[in-house]
Design a protein around this motif. Structure first.
Motif, PDB file in Angstrom:
ATOM      1  N   ASP A 178      20.274  -1.748 -15.463  1.00  0.00           N
ATOM      2  CA  ASP A 178      20.257  -1.647 -16.913  1.00  0.00           C
ATOM      3  C   ASP A 178      18.932  -1.268 -17.620  1.00  0.00           C
ATOM      4  O   ASP A 178      18.843  -0.855 -18.754  1.00  0.00           O
ATOM      5  N   LEU A 179      17.914  -1.737 -16.911  1.00  0.00           N
ATOM      6  CA  LEU A 179      16.676  -1.437 -17.379  1.00  0.00           C
ATOM      7  C   LEU A 179      16.194   0.111 -17.344  1.00  0.00           C
ATOM      8  O   LEU A 179      15.395   0.309 -18.224  1.00  0.00           O
ATOM      9  N   ALA A 180      17.007   0.904 -16.869  1.00  0.00           N
ATOM     10  CA  ALA A 180      16.936   2.344 -17.159  1.00  0.00           C
ATOM     11  C   ALA A 180      17.029   2.835 -18.557  1.00  0.00           C
ATOM     12  O   ALA A 180      16.270   3.891 -18.894  1.00  0.00           O
ATOM     13  N   LYS A 181      17.636   2.133 -19.209  1.00  0.00           N
ATOM     14  CA  LYS A 181      17.784   2.600 -20.665  1.00  0.00           C
ATOM     15  C   LYS A 181      16.027   2.399 -21.357  1.00  0.00           C
ATOM     16  O   LYS A 181      16.095   2.761 -22.409  1.00  0.00           O
ATOM     17  N   ASP A 182      15.702   1.469 -20.724  1.00  0.00           N
ATOM     18  CA  ASP A 182      14.009   1.189 -21.234  1.00  0.00           C
ATOM     19  C   ASP A 182      13.104   2.015 -20.637  1.00  0.00           C
ATOM     20  O   ASP A 182      11.745   1.699 -20.693  1.00  0.00           O
ATOM     21  N   GLY A 183      13.595   2.745 -19.414  1.00  0.00           N
ATOM     22  CA  GLY A 183      12.811   3.969 -18.909  1.00  0.00           C
ATOM     23  C   GLY A 183      12.150   3.314 -17.660  1.00  0.00           C
ATOM     24  O   GLY A 183      11.216   3.552 -17.206  1.00  0.00           O
ATOM     25  N   VAL A 184      12.894   2.214 -17.119  1.00  0.00           N
ATOM     26  CA  VAL A 184      12.376   1.850 -15.773  1.00  0.00           C
ATOM     27  C   VAL A 184      13.654   1.897 -14.802  1.00  0.00           C
ATOM     28  O   VAL A 184      14.641   1.079 -14.961  1.00  0.00           O
ATOM     29  N   THR A 185      13.243   2.449 -13.700  1.00  0.00           N
ATOM     30  CA  THR A 185      14.125   2.674 -12.596  1.00  0.00           C
ATOM     31  C   THR A 185      13.717   2.104 -11.215  1.00  0.00           C
ATOM     32  O   THR A 185      12.336   2.334 -11.059  1.00  0.00           O
ATOM     33  N   ILE A 186      14.256   1.243 -10.441  1.00  0.00           N
ATOM     34  CA  ILE A 186      13.699   0.545  -9.396  1.00  0.00           C
ATOM     35  C   ILE A 186      14.440   1.297  -8.118  1.00  0.00           C
ATOM     36  O   ILE A 186      15.578   1.310  -8.247  1.00  0.00           O
ATOM     37  N   LYS A 187      13.591   1.600  -7.160  1.00  0.00           N
ATOM     38  CA  LYS A 187      14.060   2.093  -5.844  1.00  0.00           C
ATOM     39  C   LYS A 187      13.526   1.444  -4.857  1.00  0.00           C
ATOM     40  O   LYS A 187      12.142   1.025  -4.641  1.00  0.00           O
ATOM     41  N   THR A 188      14.428   1.192  -3.837  1.00  0.00           N
ATOM     42  CA  THR A 188      13.826   0.577  -2.586  1.00  0.00           C
ATOM     43  C   THR A 188      13.310   1.645  -1.493  1.00  0.00           C
ATOM     44  O   THR A 188      13.656   2.699  -1.367  1.00  0.00           O
ATOM     45  N   GLN A 189      12.523   0.850  -0.659  1.00  0.00           N
ATOM     46  CA  GLN A 189      11.995   1.767   0.318  1.00  0.00           C
ATOM     47  C   GLN A 189      11.481   0.816   1.457  1.00  0.00           C
ATOM     48  O   GLN A 189      10.684  -0.189   1.628  1.00  0.00           O
ATOM     49  N   SER A 190      12.042   1.191   2.891  1.00  0.00           N
ATOM     50  CA  SER A 190      11.926   0.268   4.009  1.00  0.00           C
ATOM     51  C   SER A 190      10.449   0.269   4.314  1.00  0.00           C
ATOM     52  O   SER A 190       9.720   1.175   4.133  1.00  0.00           O
ATOM     53  N   SER A 191       9.838  -0.804   5.271  1.00  0.00           N
ATOM     54  CA  SER A 191       8.706  -0.629   5.599  1.00  0.00           C
ATOM     55  C   SER A 191       8.535  -1.786   6.744  1.00  0.00           C
ATOM     56  O   SER A 191       9.299  -2.008   7.277  1.00  0.00           O
ATOM     57  N   GLY A 192       7.454  -1.725   7.261  1.00  0.00           N
ATOM     58  CA  GLY A 192       7.013  -2.391   8.456  1.00  0.00           C
ATOM     59  C   GLY A 192       6.881  -4.088   8.085  1.00  0.00           C
ATOM     60  O   GLY A 192       6.974  -4.671   9.393  1.00  0.00           O
ATOM     61  N   GLY A 193       7.135  -4.432   7.036  1.00  0.00           N
ATOM     62  CA  GLY A 193       6.940  -5.639   6.888  1.00  0.00           C
ATOM     63  C   GLY A 193       5.875  -6.217   5.854  1.00  0.00           C
ATOM     64  O   GLY A 193       5.256  -5.664   5.161  1.00  0.00           O
ATOM     65  N   SER A 194       5.433  -7.494   5.906  1.00  0.00           N
ATOM     66  CA  SER A 194       4.487  -8.186   5.218  1.00  0.00           C
ATOM     67  C   SER A 194       3.323  -7.390   5.052  1.00  0.00           C
ATOM     68  O   SER A 194       2.829  -7.023   3.824  1.00  0.00           O
ATOM     69  N   ILE A 195       2.620  -7.204   6.096  1.00  0.00           N
ATOM     70  CA  ILE A 195       1.241  -6.468   6.320  1.00  0.00           C
ATOM     71  C   ILE A 195       1.296  -5.024   5.498  1.00  0.00           C
ATOM     72  O   ILE A 195       0.511  -4.696   4.915  1.00  0.00           O
ATOM     73  N   ALA A 196       2.508  -4.417   6.018  1.00  0.00           N
ATOM     74  CA  ALA A 196       2.661  -3.039   5.472  1.00  0.00           C
ATOM     75  C   ALA A 196       2.726  -2.959   4.206  1.00  0.00           C
ATOM     76  O   ALA A 196       2.201  -2.138   3.363  1.00  0.00           O
ATOM     77  N   ASN A 197       3.619  -4.059   3.360  1.00  0.00           N
ATOM     78  CA  ASN A 197       3.842  -3.993   2.018  1.00  0.00           C
ATOM     79  C   ASN A 197       2.380  -4.301   1.188  1.00  0.00           C
ATOM     80  O   ASN A 197       2.200  -3.880   0.140  1.00  0.00           O
ATOM     81  N   LEU A 198       1.789  -5.389   1.798  1.00  0.00           N
ATOM     82  CA  LEU A 198       0.284  -5.715   1.261  1.00  0.00           C
ATOM     83  C   LEU A 198      -0.433  -4.491   1.231  1.00  0.00           C
ATOM     84  O   LEU A 198      -0.982  -4.249  -0.018  1.00  0.00           O
ATOM     85  N   ARG A 199      -0.563  -3.718   2.194  1.00  0.00           N
ATOM     86  CA  ARG A 199      -1.410  -2.475   1.954  1.00  0.00           C
ATOM     87  C   ARG A 199      -0.875  -1.339   1.030  1.00  0.00           C
ATOM     88  O   ARG A 199      -1.736  -0.738   0.205  1.00  0.00           O
ATOM     89  N   ASN A 200       0.452  -1.093   1.239  1.00  0.00           N
ATOM     90  CA  ASN A 200       1.159  -0.110   0.011  1.00  0.00           C
ATOM     91  C   ASN A 200       1.103  -0.637  -1.110  1.00  0.00           C
ATOM     92  O   ASN A 200       0.938   0.177  -1.957  1.00  0.00           O
ATOM     93  N   VAL A 201       1.448  -1.928  -1.427  1.00  0.00           N
ATOM     94  CA  VAL A 201       1.030  -2.277  -2.846  1.00  0.00           C
ATOM     95  C   VAL A 201      -0.082  -2.289  -3.432  1.00  0.00           C
ATOM     96  O   VAL A 201      -0.664  -1.866  -4.591  1.00  0.00           O
ATOM     97  N   ASP A 202      -1.295  -2.536  -2.607  1.00  0.00           N
ATOM     98  CA  ASP A 202      -2.656  -2.513  -2.952  1.00  0.00           C
ATOM     99  C   ASP A 202      -2.976  -1.008  -3.258  1.00  0.00           C
ATOM    100  O   ASP A 202      -3.633  -0.952  -4.244  1.00  0.00           O
ATOM    101  N   LYS A 203      -2.664  -0.198  -2.599  1.00  0.00           N
ATOM    102  CA  LYS A 203      -2.868   1.412  -2.852  1.00  0.00           C
ATOM    103  C   LYS A 203      -2.255   1.848  -3.968  1.00  0.00           C
ATOM    104  O   LYS A 203      -2.456   3.202  -4.458  1.00  0.00           O
ATOM    105  N   GLY A 204      -0.884   1.272  -4.397  1.00  0.00           N
ATOM    106  CA  GLY A 204      -0.248   1.835  -5.334  1.00  0.00           C
ATOM    107  C   GLY A 204       0.819   2.649  -4.852  1.00  0.00           C
ATOM    108  O   GLY A 204       1.662   3.424  -5.535  1.00  0.00           O
ATOM    109  N   LYS A 205       1.107   2.726  -3.577  1.00  0.00           N
ATOM    110  CA  LYS A 205       1.936   3.524  -2.994  1.00  0.00           C
ATOM    111  C   LYS A 205       3.568   3.090  -3.289  1.00  0.00           C
ATOM    112  O   LYS A 205       4.425   3.894  -3.533  1.00  0.00           O
ATOM    113  N   VAL A 206       3.645   1.604  -3.405  1.00  0.00           N
ATOM    114  CA  VAL A 206       4.815   1.117  -3.896  1.00  0.00           C
ATOM    115  C   VAL A 206       4.507  -0.005  -5.151  1.00  0.00           C
ATOM    116  O   VAL A 206       3.127  -0.410  -5.071  1.00  0.00           O
ATOM    117  N   ALA A 207       5.315  -0.185  -5.931  1.00  0.00           N
ATOM    118  CA  ALA A 207       4.986  -1.069  -7.070  1.00  0.00           C
ATOM    119  C   ALA A 207       5.136  -2.572  -6.801  1.00  0.00           C
ATOM    120  O   ALA A 207       4.281  -3.370  -7.159  1.00  0.00           O
TER     121      ALA A 207
END
Length: 320
Positions: A53-82
């Motif tokens: 429902d947050l889409a009505k406020d301009g926010v859409t969440i989408k998932t993306q698979s990854s290698g796990g904890s370290i991969a997420n750390l690096r991707n979030v740090d780079k801004g590749k994922v939020a």
């Protein structure tokens, strides 16, 4: 006449612009390998009604698979994922440039909430005489799959305790370790997973078992002082056959994290949606592991900077 046409055109364009629906901004939530708990976290958040429902406020969440904890750390740090799920230990080590073979400081990753804990468990046979990690010297020990979080944390803890190079290490999965333990091929085996563990249940069916008091070892050795992201926990009496008293241990925490540039209101509104009775029930329906999620535990295991939107939410809830 030309001036009138220009004004009329401007009015039409302006009307069309303001009548168009707001374009939603996409925020990607990094999960993990298919079928894993990290991916379940991301999927569960994405499909929850109030999040959609947050889409009505301009926010859409989408998932993306990854290698796990370290991969997420690096991707979030780079801004590749939020967003992503990352172990608190990896957030802490990454922020301080202490990851193994990686001195980069990942300081764009901020904590949002505690999700669940992964506790250490060390199984031995009853009457073995092994009462402490230090008693494993010269013993055959299952230490988890090579490259796994269990293996990494076993290496960390056993090294801290001075026994890593003094045990006969066997890198194998939990079920294989339980089978080898039952066949007297191992004196002990290590796990770093939620309880009850099917592997320990299996081991307890064929042998009388005990769990080592890892909490006592950790406290006496200064482990918590050196690695402050580990939290104290007890494996409750009755969790496994033959375990008749609570057994102290330690756990790392799986955290929901965000890139520091995600707007404050986006994080705040997502927390507001998930951390309700209905939201938490939805999470548990996706996986029982999420029974650990609760408002009162929202800041557990967090020893690194928190996202401003999360800080606002948890202060309102009286957690901070």
């Amino acid at each position: 006449m030309k001036q009138i046409v220009k004004i009329s055109t401007l009015l039409i364009v302006t009307t069309l612009v303001f009548s168009m629906p707001t374009m939603a901004k996409l925020y990607v939530f990094g999960g993990g390998p298919a079928g894993g708990t990290f991916q379940t976290v991301a999927n569960a958040v994405q499909v929850y009604g109030p999040i959609k429902d947050l889409a009505k406020d301009g926010v859409t969440i989408k998932t993306q698979s990854s290698g796990g904890s370290i991969a997420n750390l690096r991707n979030v740090d780079k801004g590749k994922v939020a967003f992503g799920t990352v172990y608190s230990g990896h957030v802490y080590l990454g922020a301080n440039g202490l990851l193994k073979n990686d001195t980069k400081k990942y300081q764009n990753v901020q904590a949002v909430a505690f999700l669940y804990g992964a506790p250490a468990q060390l199984v031995v046979k009853k009457g073995s005489g092994i009462k402490s990690t230090k008693d494993l010297v010269g013993k055959k020990v299952g230490v988890g799959n090579a490259g796994s979080g269990a293996f990494a944390n076993c290496e960390l803890f056993f090294t801290h305790m001075g026994v890593w190079d003094k045990v006969e290490r066997n890198a194998m999965g939990y079920n294989d370790a339980a089978a080898a333990f039952g066949n007297n091929q191992l004196d002990a085996f290590w796990l770093f997973t939620a309880f009850p563990s099917g592997a320990i249940i299996m081991a307890a069916q064929t042998n009388d078992i005990e769990l080592i008091d890892l909490g006592a070892d950790a406290t006496a050795s200064g482990f918590y002082d050196k690695y402050p992201y580990f939290g104290k926990i007890k494996v409750p009496a009755g969790t496994y056959k033959g375990i008749e008293a609570d057994v102290p241990s330690f756990q790392d925490s799986a955290l929901w994290v965000a890139n520091k540039d995600v707007p404050e209101d986006v994080v705040y509104n997502m927390l507001k949606a998930i951390f309700t009775d209905e939201g938490l029930a939805h999470m548990v329906a996706q996986k029982k592991t999420f029974k650990a999620m609760a408002v009162k535990k929202g800041a557990d295991g967090i020893v690194t900077p928190m996202h401003p939107g999360a800080t606002k939410f948890w202060k309102e809830k009286g957690v901070l």
